[in-house]
Design an enzyme around this catalytic site. Structure first.
Site: not given
Ligand code: FMN
Length: 363
Positions: A255, A288
């Protein structure tokens, strides 16, 4: 398609930070708790090294991929994120346009500020999937499902790392800029109008099914023909369970570091899930991803598609649909170049041997 004015996704990030009101910037950026997992998502990518193959004919690199049965220009698509109207007045309608113009898919969140129908209409040719939040009243969940089906959404995503709504150690419900915003794919007639109010939180707590369990996945499988993806799996055991109940896809995700702090980077959790699933479902990853090289690493580690959350919000804040398009276009160009430099002409050429964990070199 226009060229991206920036050469790094972080350029969009800096401009978005300048453009957005501080409460919105914090809401978009903040992790839960210490932020360990948020940091780890990015650090983890740096711990993998690419091992390119040379002297191959990479004169015609093609980044196209098929994901959940849809042909996309690249194996990079948009994760569900809440509240796009905080970044741009056209909100999810703009995001859908940007995604469609880059020929990739967009997962619309239940916390979208525009209706499923309006979003579909703004980019009719786009590939769209819906992150659905099951309601306590199954008739309401069915109503949402039927709306998604008739508006041309081809997959339902269930976010499974959110057993409880509400306070996440972040600035959430009290964002001042959220005044006047709505969640038309989540609430029904009797919802309080101010999404910032405690009455609204109480409404959500009463109407939304919490927690959802495997029974809800089974129910969904029985009640829709659409493809089903579970987002937020990190363990091989859960991945095997998901395959057993017949899901079509699994998105390995934490998340974006906004739920349980201290869990591993999603890229580190990916290989075990890929092994456990053994080709019986598609496996994706998000968290990321900030460059074409990151995408390449994720694909080499077994992801069929990679998703981005915050970078799309940055693009949206910078320039609406055009900004979203530019962020996606930049990722596509970076992936194309990284594939050429790694000796891969097709996505199917991206093999596990292309990536090595740094621990191999530090032995
Ligand atoms: N994930 C969901 O499943 N549903 C959501 O409604 C949702 N809202 C989000 C809102 C914000 C502002 C952000 C940053 C993330 C949200 N996420 C949500 C998580 C994203 O889907 C995704 O997992 C995460 O952003 C990926 O990490 P990245 O931002 O580093 O790309």
């Amino acid at each position: 398609a226009s060229r991206a004015p920036f050469s790094r996704l972080e350029d969009f990030e800096s401009l978005a930070e300048k453009r957005l009101p501080s409460d919105v910037w914090e809401y978009y950026s903040f992790p839960s708790c210490s932020g360990f997992t948020l940091q780890e998502n990015k650090r983890a990518f740096q711990r993998y090294r690419l091992l390119p193959r040379v002297l191959r004919d990479v004169s015609g690199v093609d980044t196209a991929a098929t994901v959940l049965g849809s042909r996309l220009d690249m194996p990079v698509a948009i994760s569900p994120t809440a509240h796009h109207s905080l970044a741009h007045p056209d909100g999810e309608k703009a995001t859908a346009k940007g995604a469609a113009s880059a020929n990739t898919a967009f997962v619309v969140s239940s916390f979208a500020n525009y209706s499923l129908e309006d979003i579909a209409q703004s980019a009719p040719q786009g590939v769209r999937w819906f992150y659905l939040i099951p309601q306590n009243d199954p008739a309401r969940t069915e109503e949402l499902l039927r709306r998604a089906e008739s508006a041309g959404y081809t997959a339902i995503w269930l976010t499974v790392d959110l057993p409880r709504f509400g306070f996440q150690n972040r600035r959430d419900s009290r964002i001042e800029s959220a005044e006047g915003k709505r969640f038309p794919n989540l609430t029904f007639d009797n919802a309080p109008s101010d999404v910032r109010s405690s009455e609204f939180s109480a409404y959500l707590n009463d109407s939304v099914k919490q927690p959802i369990t495997w029974d809800d996945v089974v129910w969904l499988r029985k009640n829709t023909q659409l493809k089903i993806v579970l987002k937020g799996i990190l363990s091989a055991e859960d991945a095997k369970e998901a395959v057993k109940v017949g899901v079509d896809g699994i998105c390995v995700s934490n998340h974006g570091g906004r739920q349980l702090d201290g869990v591993p980077a999603s890229i580190d959790a990916l290989p075990d899930v890929v092994r456990a699933v053994a080709g019986k479902a598609e496996v994706y990853v998000d968290g990321g991803v900030r460059s074409g090289a990151d995408v390449l690493k994720a694909l080499a580690l077994g992801a069929r598609c990679v998703f981005v959350g915050r970078p799309v919000l940055w693009g949206l804040a910078c320039d609406g649909a055009e900004g979203v398009h530019q962020v996606l276009q930049l990722l596509k160009e970076q992936l194309n170049l990284a594939m050429a430099q790694a000796g891969c002409s097709r996505v199917s050429d991206i093999k596990p041997s292309l990536v090595v964990h740094e621990s191999y070199y530090l032995r």
